[in-house]
Design a protein around this motif. Structure first.
Motif, short mmCIF file in Angstrom:
data_model
loop_
_atom_site.label_atom_id
_atom_site.label_comp_id
_atom_site.label_asym_id
_atom_site.label_seq_id
_atom_site.Cartn_x
_atom_site.Cartn_y
_atom_site.Cartn_z
N SER A 1 9.67 11.55 47.69
CA SER A 1 9.51 11.44 49.13
C SER A 1 8.08 11.08 49.47
O SER A 1 7.13 11.48 48.80
N ASN A 2 7.93 10.27 50.53
CA ASN A 2 6.59 9.89 50.98
C ASN A 2 6.26 10.47 52.36
O ASN A 2 5.33 10.03 53.01
N LEU A 3 7.03 11.45 52.80
CA LEU A 3 6.73 12.07 54.09
C LEU A 3 5.38 12.78 54.07
O LEU A 3 4.72 12.89 55.10
N LEU B 1 6.86 4.19 58.53
CA LEU B 1 7.31 5.58 58.49
C LEU B 1 7.35 6.18 59.89
O LEU B 1 8.28 6.92 60.23
N ARG B 2 6.36 5.86 60.69
CA ARG B 2 6.35 6.38 62.07
C ARG B 2 7.56 5.85 62.84
O ARG B 2 8.19 6.60 63.61
N ASN B 3 7.87 4.59 62.65
CA ASN B 3 9.04 4.02 63.33
C ASN B 3 10.33 4.64 62.83
O ASN B 3 11.27 4.87 63.59
N PHE C 1 5.04 13.02 66.16
CA PHE C 1 5.84 11.91 65.64
C PHE C 1 7.23 11.82 66.28
O PHE C 1 8.04 11.00 65.84
N ASN C 2 7.52 12.68 67.24
CA ASN C 2 8.74 12.59 68.03
C ASN C 2 10.00 12.66 67.16
O ASN C 2 10.82 11.76 67.13
N PHE C 3 10.13 13.75 66.42
CA PHE C 3 11.35 13.99 65.65
C PHE C 3 11.87 15.38 65.97
O PHE C 3 11.16 16.21 66.57
N THR C 4 13.07 15.64 65.62
CA THR C 4 13.65 16.97 65.73
C THR C 4 13.96 17.47 64.31
O THR C 4 13.92 16.71 63.34
#
Length: 615
Positions: free
Chosen positions: A414-416, A66-68, A113-116
């Motif tokens: 969802s598993n977020l 998930l992190r990837n 987690f480096n997302f936008t």
């Protein structure tokens, strides 16, 4: 990369964090090795796979996947306009950005987690439910149009079939009531304010019980000791003693025995202490700027059928319209147009329009209403610096009428949440979320019920209970007066119908004997003179004054007319009988016209009587 303040606070907490998640919900879909179950385009942002694989595989491996997957990806995040917890702002270039406590948490996760992300708002600013699904937040989540909802959503039963709540509870929402600050005590209940209702109940019980208790103890004492000096008064005398002591009045009862005196003194001491506490608390209540609010619970709104307002599509509306929720009791008021669900997202506007102008009760969650009251206070203080009553026209109830746990929400499957929950749990346990909710507020309470800097002036409404008591007293007195007249008429009618002819003849002969026997020579007869108690017969002189006659004539007349005494119930002899009436001693005689006359025995009254009627 420079770390933010929140990250620094969490660094020490998460050095050795180990996320031990519970089993995933049944039916949840998670990633496979290709990240997606159906080979759909990765750009759609869905993180779905088969449920059986997450159970059989290592959780840390799946979380690493998930992190990837989320690294460098743009998420679609929905939110609601719910200041200060979550709200949006539109920049000059038309970009909508999220703000509030919820997005401070999202920004922390973003850095982690480096997302936008891109902010999405529903067509209507509502959570949504069975009856208003269209253009709601749960429509976006249920249709997988967004990855998550960043808003403090109450956990309501109606929404559980459409969305998946986060397993981490962000906080417990409290919805409280805000109303106009009353100018006087609620319902004029100032006279009852010093004591709790339990105290009033016990005072009433003691008032009803002490009189009979004293009566029984005195009778028991007399029977056990054989005392003949202490005359036991009637039960009514003791009841009036207890009532008179309660009103700080004296008593004509004069007990002789020491034990009886201690009983009386004990009640007096109790009343002295009780009235002292009452007087002190009543003075404090009426002089301080503290009010009894008219609405504190849901029952107050129901009982008084009070209009109330809350935001459209919020937790309160669904708690009212859902059968198994705690506020469902208010749904009848909503059906009868006693409730307003406002579409205006500006709480200050709702507060001034509905509460200040129309007198409604405003129901809102605590962070929102606290910020709203503070903003309103600052605006009003800018126009008036010293008058606290102008600064604080509103008052909020102390206790919430609704409590609900709140969390983020995700689409079903969802598993977020399992990726974010570990970090959110650290924020909750460290108290950062509570800090963020109140960080822009002063430490002091905003517009408390007790405005300590304001001098309190008593108003007419503070004494309304006094007027009620006066009215009730006069009404009860009037009813008793009418009852006395009624019973007197009934008694006279009954006596007139049951008078014996023989008694009537005796009265006639007695009256005739008196007219001839020189005791009373006039029909207009005031009471006999005081000396007649000791000397016997009486007669009137030419000056229309009573004077003594020889006792032998009286005794002779008594022998000739014995029926005179027996028909009136008086004891035989020329001295009449002794009676205590209203606590005073009198001698009772019968006049020639059959009426009973009284002679006061006590010295002051006897002196006045002697001066008025006797030569």
């Amino acid at each position: 990369m420079k770390m933010k303040g929140i990250e620094l606070m969490l660094a020490a907490l998460c050095l050795s964090c180990d996320f031990n998640a519970d089993d995933y919900p049944s039916g949840v879909l998670v990633m496979d090795e290709t990240y997606f179950t159906n080979g759909s385009d990765a750009e759609d942002g869905k993180v779905l796979t088969k449920a059986k694989e997450i159970v059989s595989s290592d959780k840390e491996v799946q979380l690493e996947k998930l992190r990837n997957w989320i690294n460098g990806r743009e998420l679609q995040i929905a939110t609601l306009e719910d200041y200060p917890l979550s709200y949006t702002e539109v920049l000059g270039n038309g970009t909508r950005v999220g703000s509030g406590v919820a997005f401070e948490l999202i920004d922390f996760l973003k850095e982690k987690f480096n997302f936008t992300y891109k902010v999405v708002v529903p067509g209507f600013n509502i959570i949504g439910g069975t009856v208003d699904y269209t253009n709601s937040l749960i429509e976006l989540l249920n249709g997988s149009q967004v990855h998550m909802a960043a808003a403090f959503l109450p956990l309501l039963s109606d929404q559980r079939g459409y969305i998946f709540y986060s397993t981490v509870i962000l906080d417990e929402g409290e919805w409280i009531m805000v109303m106009q600050r009353p100018h006087e005590s609620a319902s004029g209940s100032g006279l009852l304010a010093p004591f709790d209702y339990r105290v009033w109940t016990l005072i009433l019980v003691s008032f009803l019980a002490v009189g009979p208790i004293i009566y029984i103890l005195i009778i028991l004492r007399n029977r056990l000791t054989g005392d003949t000096e202490q005359k036991p008064y009637s039960l009514g005398h003791y009841v009036w003693f207890v009532y008179g002591a309660l009103l700080k009045q004296g008593s004509v009862l004069s007990p002789i025995a020491d034990s009886t005196r201690l009983l009386f003194a004990t009640w007096w001491i109790f009343i002295t202490i009780l009235t002292s506490f009452y007087t002190a608390n009543l003075t404090a209540f009426l002089t301080l700027s503290q009010f009894t609010l008219p609405f504190n619970t849901v029952d107050d709104i129901l009982y008084k059928n009070k209009y109330f307002v809350t935001v459209r599509g919020g937790g309160v509306e669904y708690a009212i319209k859902t059968v198994n929720e705690s506020l469902y009791m208010l749904h009848y008021m909503a059906e009868n147009d006693r409730a307003v669900f406002s579409l205006d997202i500006n709480d200050t506007t709702n507060l001034r329009t509905y509460v200040e102008e129309q007198g409604f009760v405003f129901i809102r969650d605590r962070p929102a209403i606290t910020h709203t009251l503070y903003t309103d206070y600052r605006q009003r203080r800018a126009t008036s610096m010293n008058d606290e009553k102008v600064h604080c026209p509103f008052a909020q109830a102390k206790h919430p009428i609704l409590k609900k746990k709140r969390s983020f929400a995700y689409p079903i499957g969802s598993n977020l949440s399992h990726l974010f929950d570990r970090e959110l749990l650290n924020l909750v346990e460290s108290g950062i979320i509570k800090y963020l909710a109140v960080k822009n507020l002063p430490n002091a309470e905003i517009c408390p019920q007790n405005l300590g800097s304001t001098e309190r002036q008593l108003r007419n409404g503070d004494l309304i209970m006094t007027y009620y008591i006066t009215m009730v007293g006069f009404i009860v007195s009037l009813v008793i007066f009418i009852s006395e007249l009624l019973f007197r008429c009934i008694n006279q009618l009954w006596t007139r119908n049951n008078v014996n002819d023989a008694v009537a003849k005796q009265k006639a002969s007695v009256s005739k004997g008196y007219n001839q026997g020189l005791i009373l020579t006039m029909k207009a007869t005031p009471p006999p003179p005081y000396q007649s108690i000791f000397t016997g017969g009486i007669e009137r002189n030419a000056g229309n004054k009573w004077k003594h006659v020889f006792g032998s004539k009286t005794r002779q007349l008594s022998r000739e007319y014995p029926g005179f005494i027996s028909t009136t119930g008086l004891t035989t002899g020329s001295h009449g009988i002794r009676r205590i009436i209203n606590g005073r001693e009198y001698m009772m005689y019968q006049a020639p016209n059959g009426e009973t006359q009284l002679i006061p025995v006590r010295a002051p009254s006897a002196t006045l009587f002697q001066y008025t009627y006797v030569d």
